[in-house]
Scaffold this motif. Sequence first.
Motif, mmCIF file in Angstrom:
data_model
loop_
_atom_site.group_PDB
_atom_site.id
_atom_site.type_symbol
_atom_site.label_atom_id
_atom_site.label_comp_id
_atom_site.label_asym_id
_atom_site.label_seq_id
_atom_site.Cartn_x
_atom_site.Cartn_y
_atom_site.Cartn_z
ATOM 1 N N GLU A 364 46.596 25.073 57.856
ATOM 2 C CA GLU A 364 46.782 23.706 58.317
ATOM 3 C C GLU A 364 45.829 22.710 57.656
ATOM 4 O OE1 GLU A 364 49.303 23.104 60.060
ATOM 5 O OE2 GLU A 364 49.827 25.129 60.714
ATOM 6 N N GLU A 365 44.654 23.168 57.263
ATOM 7 C CA GLU A 365 43.677 22.251 56.680
ATOM 8 C C GLU A 365 43.563 22.378 55.159
ATOM 9 O OE1 GLU A 365 39.943 21.856 58.674
ATOM 10 O OE2 GLU A 365 40.766 22.414 60.613
ATOM 11 N N SER A 366 43.694 23.597 54.657
ATOM 12 C CA SER A 366 43.592 23.794 53.205
ATOM 13 C C SER A 366 44.951 23.876 52.529
ATOM 14 C CB SER A 366 42.780 25.061 52.902
ATOM 15 O OG SER A 366 41.486 24.965 53.448
ATOM 16 N N HIS A 367 46.020 23.923 53.333
ATOM 17 C CA HIS A 367 47.397 23.855 52.833
ATOM 18 C C HIS A 367 47.762 24.984 51.871
ATOM 19 C CE1 HIS A 367 47.385 20.030 54.831
ATOM 20 N NE2 HIS A 367 46.496 19.505 53.995
ATOM 21 N N PHE A 368 47.264 26.175 52.169
ATOM 22 C CA PHE A 368 47.619 27.323 51.346
ATOM 23 C C PHE A 368 49.108 27.658 51.462
ATOM 24 C CE2 PHE A 368 43.645 29.939 50.173
ATOM 25 C CZ PHE A 368 42.883 28.788 50.020
ATOM 26 N N ASP A 369 49.779 27.115 52.458
ATOM 27 C CA ASP A 369 51.200 27.419 52.654
ATOM 28 C C ASP A 369 52.118 26.485 51.870
ATOM 29 O OD1 ASP A 369 50.429 25.238 54.196
ATOM 30 O OD2 ASP A 369 52.003 25.575 55.690
ATOM 31 N N ARG A 370 51.545 25.519 51.166
ATOM 32 C CA ARG A 370 52.377 24.502 50.510
ATOM 33 C C ARG A 370 52.839 24.902 49.108
ATOM 34 N NH1 ARG A 370 51.391 19.467 53.011
ATOM 35 N NH2 ARG A 370 51.063 19.891 55.232
ATOM 36 N N ILE A 371 51.987 25.606 48.382
ATOM 37 C CA ILE A 371 52.254 25.868 46.970
ATOM 38 C C ILE A 371 52.609 27.335 46.752
ATOM 39 C CG2 ILE A 371 51.381 25.702 44.615
ATOM 40 C CD1 ILE A 371 51.610 23.029 46.078
ATOM 41 N N VAL A 372 53.741 27.588 46.122
ATOM 42 C CA VAL A 372 54.166 28.948 45.825
ATOM 43 C C VAL A 372 53.362 29.489 44.643
ATOM 44 C CG1 VAL A 372 56.096 30.411 45.119
ATOM 45 C CG2 VAL A 372 56.489 28.490 46.665
ATOM 46 N N ASP A 373 52.762 30.650 44.840
ATOM 47 C CA ASP A 373 52.044 31.361 43.776
ATOM 48 C C ASP A 373 51.155 30.434 42.940
ATOM 49 O OD1 ASP A 373 51.252 33.542 42.256
ATOM 50 O OD2 ASP A 373 52.942 33.402 40.879
ATOM 51 N N PRO A 374 50.154 29.830 43.545
ATOM 52 C CA PRO A 374 49.286 28.902 42.808
ATOM 53 C C PRO A 374 48.476 29.564 41.699
ATOM 54 C CG PRO A 374 48.369 29.356 44.973
ATOM 55 C CD PRO A 374 49.743 29.953 44.959
ATOM 56 N N SER A 375 48.345 30.881 41.757
ATOM 57 C CA SER A 375 47.561 31.577 40.727
ATOM 58 C C SER A 375 48.357 31.840 39.455
ATOM 59 C CB SER A 375 47.034 32.900 41.286
ATOM 60 O OG SER A 375 48.105 33.713 41.718
ATOM 61 N N ALA A 376 49.654 31.561 39.479
ATOM 62 C CA ALA A 376 50.496 31.821 38.301
ATOM 63 C C ALA A 376 49.988 31.028 37.106
ATOM 64 C CB ALA A 376 51.943 31.445 38.596
ATOM 65 N N GLY A 377 49.970 31.677 35.967
ATOM 66 C CA GLY A 377 49.518 31.020 34.755
ATOM 67 C C GLY A 377 48.038 31.176 34.500
ATOM 68 N N SER A 378 47.289 31.613 35.509
ATOM 69 C CA SER A 378 45.880 31.909 35.289
ATOM 70 C C SER A 378 45.794 33.105 34.356
ATOM 71 C CB SER A 378 45.201 32.235 36.631
ATOM 72 O OG SER A 378 43.990 32.942 36.427
ATOM 73 N N TYR A 379 45.164 32.919 33.216
ATOM 74 C CA TYR A 379 45.097 34.020 32.243
ATOM 75 C C TYR A 379 44.473 35.253 32.870
ATOM 76 C CZ TYR A 379 45.637 30.042 29.026
ATOM 77 O OH TYR A 379 46.065 28.912 28.399
ATOM 78 N N TYR A 380 43.450 35.026 33.686
ATOM 79 C CA TYR A 380 42.725 36.137 34.312
ATOM 80 C C TYR A 380 43.612 36.884 35.312
ATOM 81 C CZ TYR A 380 39.062 38.457 37.097
ATOM 82 O OH TYR A 380 38.287 39.369 37.766
ATOM 83 N N ILE A 381 44.245 36.148 36.227
ATOM 84 C CA ILE A 381 45.041 36.813 37.257
ATOM 85 C C ILE A 381 46.309 37.431 36.673
ATOM 86 C CG2 ILE A 381 46.352 36.450 39.397
ATOM 87 C CD1 ILE A 381 44.232 34.482 40.265
ATOM 88 N N GLU A 382 46.889 36.805 35.674
ATOM 89 C CA GLU A 382 48.050 37.421 35.024
ATOM 90 C C GLU A 382 47.655 38.749 34.367
ATOM 91 O OE1 GLU A 382 50.941 36.590 35.530
ATOM 92 O OE2 GLU A 382 51.123 34.426 35.775
ATOM 93 N N HIS A 383 46.467 38.768 33.774
ATOM 94 C CA HIS A 383 45.989 40.024 33.183
ATOM 95 C C HIS A 383 45.765 41.073 34.260
ATOM 96 C CE1 HIS A 383 43.533 42.958 31.045
ATOM 97 N NE2 HIS A 383 42.634 42.823 31.989
ATOM 98 N N LEU A 384 45.127 40.678 35.384
ATOM 99 C CA LEU A 384 44.891 41.626 36.463
ATOM 100 C C LEU A 384 46.208 42.156 37.027
ATOM 101 C CD1 LEU A 384 41.987 39.963 38.518
ATOM 102 C CD2 LEU A 384 41.820 41.818 36.854
ATOM 103 N N THR A 385 47.177 41.280 37.178
ATOM 104 C CA THR A 385 48.481 41.699 37.703
ATOM 105 C C THR A 385 49.102 42.758 36.808
ATOM 106 O OG1 THR A 385 48.843 39.500 38.663
ATOM 107 C CG2 THR A 385 50.778 40.899 38.379
ATOM 108 N N ASP A 386 49.089 42.506 35.519
ATOM 109 C CA ASP A 386 49.678 43.459 34.577
ATOM 110 C C ASP A 386 48.895 44.764 34.531
ATOM 111 O OD1 ASP A 386 51.540 43.988 32.166
ATOM 112 O OD2 ASP A 386 49.540 44.290 31.310
ATOM 113 N N ALA A 387 47.569 44.674 34.502
ATOM 114 C CA ALA A 387 46.742 45.880 34.420
ATOM 115 C C ALA A 387 46.880 46.733 35.674
ATOM 116 C CB ALA A 387 45.277 45.497 34.191
ATOM 117 N N LEU A 388 46.863 46.083 36.852
ATOM 118 C CA LEU A 388 47.052 46.828 38.097
ATOM 119 C C LEU A 388 48.415 47.491 38.142
ATOM 120 C CD1 LEU A 388 45.528 44.574 40.913
ATOM 121 C CD2 LEU A 388 44.860 46.900 40.340
ATOM 122 N N ALA A 389 49.429 46.766 37.696
ATOM 123 C CA ALA A 389 50.785 47.322 37.694
ATOM 124 C C ALA A 389 50.858 48.573 36.823
ATOM 125 C CB ALA A 389 51.780 46.268 37.214
ATOM 126 N N GLN A 390 50.236 48.522 35.665
ATOM 127 C CA GLN A 390 50.274 49.680 34.764
ATOM 128 C C GLN A 390 49.557 50.889 35.370
ATOM 129 O OE1 GLN A 390 49.522 49.105 30.557
ATOM 130 N NE2 GLN A 390 49.829 46.892 30.734
#
Length: 614
Positions: A364-390
């Motif tokens: 309600e105050e930080s509005h984390f519910d407003r934006i879908v996948d805000p971490s998308a495009g972050s080079y770091y998190i995209e790398h972590l996503t791929d590495a964890l998946a593998q």
Amino acid sequence: MANKEKLFTEFTAPTTQEWLDKIQVDLKGADFQKRLVWRTNEGFNVQPFYRREDLANLKTPDALPGEFPFVRGNKKDSNAWYVRQNIAVNDPAEANKKALDILNKGIDSIGFRIPKALVSTENIEALLEGIYAECVDLNFRTCGCHALELAKIVDAYFTKKGYDKEKLSFTVGFDPIENMLTKGKDVTARLADGPKIVEVLKDYPKAHVMTVHTETLNNAGAYIVQELGYALAWGNEYLQQLIDAGVDVDLAARQMKFYMGVSENYFMEIAKFRAARLLWAQIVKQYEPKDDNSAKMTINATTSTYNQTLFDSYVNLLRSQTEAMSAALGGVHSMVVTPFDAPYEKATDFSERIARNQQLLIKEESHFDRIVDPSAGSYYIEHLTDALAQEAWKIFLKIEDEGGFLEAVKKGVVQDDINATNVKRHGDAAKRKEFLLGTNQFPNFTEKSEGKRAAVAPACGCDEEAPFKKLQTTRLAADFEDLRIHTEETKVPTAFMLTIGNLAMRQARAQFSCNFLACAGYKVIDNLGFKTVEEGVDAALEAKADIVVICSSDDEYAEYAIPAFKYLDGRAMFVVAGAPACMEDLKAAGIENFIHVKCNVLETLKEYNQKLGI
């Protein structure tokens, strides 16, 4: 329209190699791989920086929200999740009263844990009195042997009330394999109830039946990649069983629900939920569902109890807050924040209110519910996503090659793997390679347990036989807590800092030593400094010190340590703070005790307790 001038066009963007060359200069010859590359517990390396070119071969950035393979979330228009609170049902009327109360305080998802003795039509009606089920996400769970009966009662209740089945979001949880993992019981015969429960609830498009509780693995100390890999294998086991029993693929996949834990590894946990949806969608796709939406992964996240602490328990709020943020940004369906006092008592009204508000704060105050996948495009998190998946996929394939998840549980493969990780993590905590703020690092010097003791989980009581191995679910802080409580109940020794010589070194080592010894609940006395060791020893004895810790620089220990040890003359335990080059000379003079960063803190403190007769 006039052309808009782009800023910074006069600057040339440095290449990756130029960055690396500059870093190497700043390192002054130090090894880049050892100093800056992080080898994760999940089995892959993390670089100190990432650039767009590092994503060139990744597929995850190409996905869109709400579309297969759902790496970016199941929704297109928001990141809203259900704020859930669980209620242990001991009296249906009282549980109903509590549910109605918290529904007015921001909760829109309730989990009812119902003892088998209370599974009846009358009790379910009393439990749900006044709750408009079309507006609330409801979750029911009981002992597996009564899950089918509960599903029939819930179905009859909803039918009697005339609810629109299309609008009802609820779960009647059925997860026999969790019982095998936690209690070692043979419940394989009960697995046949799964397809029957699915059949009872097949007309509810938002109902879930087969639940995968990998939060159990998380709370047993599993690394993120282990939880993720086993979640896939666990879910696939249930999915395959349902399909083999004749359940339609889309129905079977739709009724799956995953209960995952959230640890303190902030960015890695965000990536875990993204990778989980990606991989689960690929698994479901192999069963050829008619609708790609059947491949959506429904996840309830629960903040971990593994890293919660009995001492300095308000720090648990910091842990669970960042964990809740990870889960929200990771796009979960619903979330439970574990109350901060869970390690030592039944949650109070205060701790439950704080846990609710932790979610409401970011929603309600930080509005984390407003934006879908805000971490998308972050080079770091995209790398972590791929590495964890593998890495998780490797675990999944290994389990499948060995006969599937159920077979792995029967053989104890899963239990052995998680238990080994638990042992390693406890060892790392003992050496402070893994920090627990307020417990093995920077403890509250003056805090007492005040009667707080570790909570014991209630037994189910369904089956007696336990032919399989069990998970060991000892919290990471438990060893230090047991030591500290034992010290508190027996005798609290006083440790006196004999600070002398170089100002910076004596202060740094005194602070280190105070933190070190306070981990066992010792009373510590710091000092500004003494002109002579005799003055320091006299002051220590006047303070009735049981331990005298000399704190100085490595060079000065050759001058001060032996005279101080001899002057003390066995009237208290003598400890040197550090591992000076003259250590062997000091040992030859009879000095036995040294504390430094390479020590096993837990074992050293246990040894000191023994020497002090505690």
